[in-house]
Write an enzyme that holds these catalytic residues in place. Structure first.
Site, mmCIF file in Angstrom:
data_model
loop_
_atom_site.group_PDB
_atom_site.id
_atom_site.type_symbol
_atom_site.label_atom_id
_atom_site.label_comp_id
_atom_site.label_asym_id
_atom_site.label_seq_id
_atom_site.Cartn_x
_atom_site.Cartn_y
_atom_site.Cartn_z
ATOM 1 N N GLY A 23 6.295 -5.391 13.346
ATOM 2 C CA GLY A 23 5.741 -4.414 12.418
ATOM 3 C C GLY A 23 6.180 -2.999 12.744
ATOM 4 O O GLY A 23 6.395 -2.651 13.902
ATOM 5 N N ILE A 29 0.824 -1.211 0.000
ATOM 6 C CA ILE A 29 0.000 0.000 0.000
ATOM 7 C C ILE A 29 0.860 1.264 0.000
ATOM 8 O O ILE A 29 0.427 2.332 0.435
ATOM 9 C CB ILE A 29 -0.975 -0.001 1.193
ATOM 10 C CG1 ILE A 29 -0.231 -0.075 2.530
ATOM 11 C CG2 ILE A 29 -1.963 -1.148 1.072
ATOM 12 C CD1 ILE A 29 -1.144 0.069 3.744
ATOM 13 N N GLY A 30 2.085 1.098 -0.515
ATOM 14 C CA GLY A 30 2.997 2.226 -0.583
ATOM 15 C C GLY A 30 4.129 2.145 0.421
ATOM 16 O O GLY A 30 4.959 3.044 0.500
ATOM 17 N N THR A 31 4.175 1.051 1.167
ATOM 18 C CA THR A 31 5.160 0.917 2.242
ATOM 19 C C THR A 31 6.449 0.256 1.790
ATOM 20 O O THR A 31 7.425 0.231 2.545
ATOM 21 C CB THR A 31 4.560 0.092 3.385
ATOM 22 O OG1 THR A 31 4.103 -1.155 2.853
ATOM 23 C CG2 THR A 31 3.382 0.813 4.019
ATOM 24 N N GLY A 47 4.505 -0.320 10.894
ATOM 25 C CA GLY A 47 3.552 0.541 10.209
ATOM 26 C C GLY A 47 2.904 1.597 11.066
ATOM 27 O O GLY A 47 2.699 2.725 10.620
ATOM 28 N N GLU A 48 2.550 1.275 12.317
ATOM 29 C CA GLU A 48 1.723 2.194 13.101
ATOM 30 C C GLU A 48 2.393 2.751 14.352
ATOM 31 O O GLU A 48 1.914 3.733 14.924
ATOM 32 C CB GLU A 48 0.417 1.477 13.482
ATOM 33 C CG GLU A 48 -0.478 1.260 12.277
ATOM 34 C CD GLU A 48 -1.453 0.106 12.448
ATOM 35 O OE1 GLU A 48 -2.665 0.353 12.436
ATOM 36 O OE2 GLU A 48 -0.992 -1.051 12.559
#
Length: 694
Positions: free
Chosen positions: A652, A460-462, A654-655
């Protein structure tokens, strides 16, 4: 030499910057028709009539779908939280929330479809609506225990009664939207009795399963692809987006490919957002800063159409040691679109409340906020009692403080000025759940010495393609030039979505297992040779432990009390996120997450008109997000970390960058002004002073 751990540019980077990459709305298609969504102009009521005569007579119009002729859907279809009425579109004449899709106009061109959509005449029987959310709402009910029961450890009231200091405050966050650069788009068509879909989503396999359930199809009949996604942030992860549901309806009725692309305003109206939250935090501490009790009560919006859990109390269960911890989660049904996960769901607004309250404890104790956090480091999970797989919060705090120059800080507020500006610094600590979810992968050893890795991952663009190429090369002990990665196709088999900071962890585990299996069979094999692996069994064998990523965020702000303007000068984040696959990509993700946290702290606020219940700022002109001018000097770096339960040692990223940033900024604003901001965003009118510095 290991590829994992070295900085590598994105494998698709050149194609992206030269325009060679196609997103969901870009794919060329023969005989393509276009659909334009028509949304409700009332917040609650019933459709009395839809007059389609004028629209159907316009040039290029192929038809109109509404509740009177739409295909019937399986109303049991939904997400992880159960049936979701948010995706049960055009099934009746009810209007349950503002912006509900009520019709789709189909035409030969997008312009013709949009022109005809404007000509549609809809009359309503409007009914009273309720969008007045608060912790005390009369319809409030206990939230679903989807992630476990509320915490109830020790005697909170007794511990608060004997505490030297007690903080008891309310913290509020507004509705927030994903605001991804790419609007949601889907193209659907039937080919050889099989439904084909190109969609903008975060998990093709799970979306394909939802489509099959929703339209009562055999899962083998559905293929969903999401080759490139221009950002998701959770807004493209909640089952089937409205663009996909309506595109499948349209192609089924027309018998030709149909593309539905939402306008920016329609994205705000019809795509799930983070719900508003209202949280009460009580913390009791001894005079030396040892916590005695944490009591965290959180309420969040839900829709009557679907259940959901914004797990705001997650960090209160895991971050600090206290003999008594009580949490309560409350769902408040209001007339809105069903909310869903967004940018660190639960943990992000929960962190703002908990870390602001921790700062208030330090303030009342006249203690360094960093020292307060260090003093309450737990040995095991404070609520679960489980051991930590690896807990590296303290190294994040200490190294971040060293680099930031925290030791020279005067902890008293409103002590530092530069001309007409107030200057302050703040910090926050946080964690985010780590782990993997079942996924499958296949690897083929080709006759030319290359390897084809197939997994239903989604980028998703990561930079997922790049990261998985490195993981596969390491696991197969070959150069990355010999690896070809296939992703973003539901036909590649079950795989977790790009969400929950578990995408790369889940996919890498499956690839690692498949690679080990392939290497064990390579000696006497005839090529090409394909092997597959599924991680369900391996994950089931993991011992129960507390598994988290950690971060410490430090911030410096300036505040102009005459205008209320807050500017972030500097952000520093130190992160413990396991073994880092690609420092270049990981740092990019973390910096992006911190920018989102900055945007949450100072800008983002979904606003509804209480009289009409409709969005006031359903576009990027009214819904403010951080722009380049708002982004300061941002530094993100890592402390050594390794996840022992994972075959690659990764977690992870991401967040975790987003979760603690808003709290750090709000704490810095307090340090600058001496006034605590307990409601986000920190708007000009909330900071403006009647008698600013002369």
């Amino acid at each position: 030499m290991s590829v994992v751990g070295t900085a590598q540019p994105r494998v698709e980077g050149a194609a992206k910057v030269t325009g060679g990459v196609r997103y969901a709305a870009d794919e060329p298609m023969r005989d393509l028709a276009f659909g334009c969504v028509v949304t409700s102009t009332v917040t609650r009521g019933h459709i009395r009539d839809i007059d389609v005569s004028a629209a159907e007579g316009m040039p290029g119009v192929l038809g109109v779908i509404d509740h009177r002729n739409a295909p019937r859907l399986n109303l049991e279809a939904g997400s992880f939280f159960g049936p979701d009425g948010g995706m049960h579109l055009l099934q009746n004449n009810e209007v349950p929330h503002s912006g509900r899709p009520i019709a789709l106009v189909m035409a030969e061109t997008m312009e013709q479809a949009r022109s005809a959509a404007v000509a549609l005449r809809v009359t309503y029987d409007e009914e009273p609506h309720d969008v007045d959310f608060s912790l005390e709402h009369p319809a409030a009910r206990p939230a679903t225990p989807f992630f476990g029961e509320d915490a109830n450890v020790g005697d909170v009231d007794a511990e608060l009664a004997v505490s030297a200091v007690v903080v008891d405050e309310r913290y509020r966050t507004p509705e927030e939207h994903g605001a991804a650069m790419e609007p949601h788009s889907a193209t659907a068509w039937w080919e050889d009795e099989r439904l084909q879909v190109i969609d903008s989503n975060q998990g093709p396999f799970l979306v394909a399963m939802t489509v099959a359930t929703l339209f009562s199809l055999d899962p083998k009949q559905v293929r969903v692809r999401a080759p490139h996604v221009g950002g998701g942030f959770g807004s493209k992860s909640g089952g089937c987006g409205p663009q996909l549901v309506l595109a499948v309806m349209a192609t089924t009725m027309l018998g030709r490919p149909v593309r539905v692309t939402l306008t920016r305003s329609q994205v705000f109206q019809t795509v799930s957002a983070r719900p508003a939250t209202d949280q009460r935090v009580r913390i009791g501490a001894d005079a030396d800063g040892r916590l005695r009790a944490i009591h965290h009560v959180s309420a969040f919006e839900v829709s009557p159409l679907a259940d959901y859990l914004e797990n705001c109390t997650e960090l209160s269960n895991t971050l600090y040691a206290a003999p008594a911890i009580r949490t309560r989660r409350t769902a408040v049904p209001v007339d809105i679109l069903p909310p869903y996960s967004l940018r660190g769901p639960g943990a992000t607004p929960g962190s703002f409340a908990l870390e602001s309250a921790m700062d208030e404890v330090a303030e009342r104790l006249c203690m360094d906020p960093l020292e307060l956090r260090l003093r309450n480091e737990p040995a095991v999970g404070p609520v679960s009692g489980l051991p930590f797989s690896r807990r590296n919060l303290v190294p994040c705090l200490r190294e971040g403080a060293r680099r930031f120059g925290w030791a020279t800080r005067d902890h008293r507020p409103r002590m530092r000025t530069e001309g007409h500006l107030l200057v302050g610094t703040g910090m926050a600590a946080t964690s985010f759940g780590a782990g993997a979810l079942p996924s499958s992968a296949s690897i083929t050893a080709e006759t030319d010495g290359t390897f084809t890795v197939a997994i239903g991952a989604c980028d998703i663009g990561t930079g997922a393609r790049t990261a998985l190429t490195a993981v596969a090369a390491d696991a197969l002990r070959v150069d990355t030039a010999r690896i070809r990665v296939l992703i973003a196709d539901s036909d590649l088999g079950p795989a977790w979505s790009a969400g929950g900071s578990r995408g790369t962890t889940s996919w890498a585990w499956a690839i690692t297992e498949a690679a080990a299996k392939l290497r064990s069979q390579m000696d006497d094999a005839t090529l090409p040779l394909t092997v597959s692996a599924d991680t369900t069994e391996s994950l089931g064998e993991l011992p129960l432990m507390e598994r988290h990523s950690y971060s410490a965020v430090f911030c410096e702000v300036t505040v102009d009390p005459a205008t209320g303007e807050v500017r972030v000068r500097r952000l520093l984040g130190m992160f413990a996120v396991g073994r880092v696959i690609n420092p270049l990509l990981a740092r990019s993700q973390l910096v992006g997450g911190m920018v989102m946290g900055l945007s949450m702290a100072l800008h983002e606020e979904g606003v509804r008109d209480p009289a009409t219940g409709r969005h006031i700022n359903a576009d990027l002109a009214g819904y403010h997000i951080a722009a380049h001018a708002d982004v300061p000097d941002i530094e993100a770096d890592f402390v050594p970390d390794y996840e022992p339960g994972d075959p690659s040692g990764i977690k992870g990223v991401g967040e975790i960058g987003t979760v603690g940033t808003a709290a750090a900024i709000a704490n810095a604003v307090w340090h600058a002004t001496g006034v605590r901001q307990r409601t986000l965003p920190v708007r000009l009118d909330r900071v403006l002073e009647e008698q600013p510095l002369r």
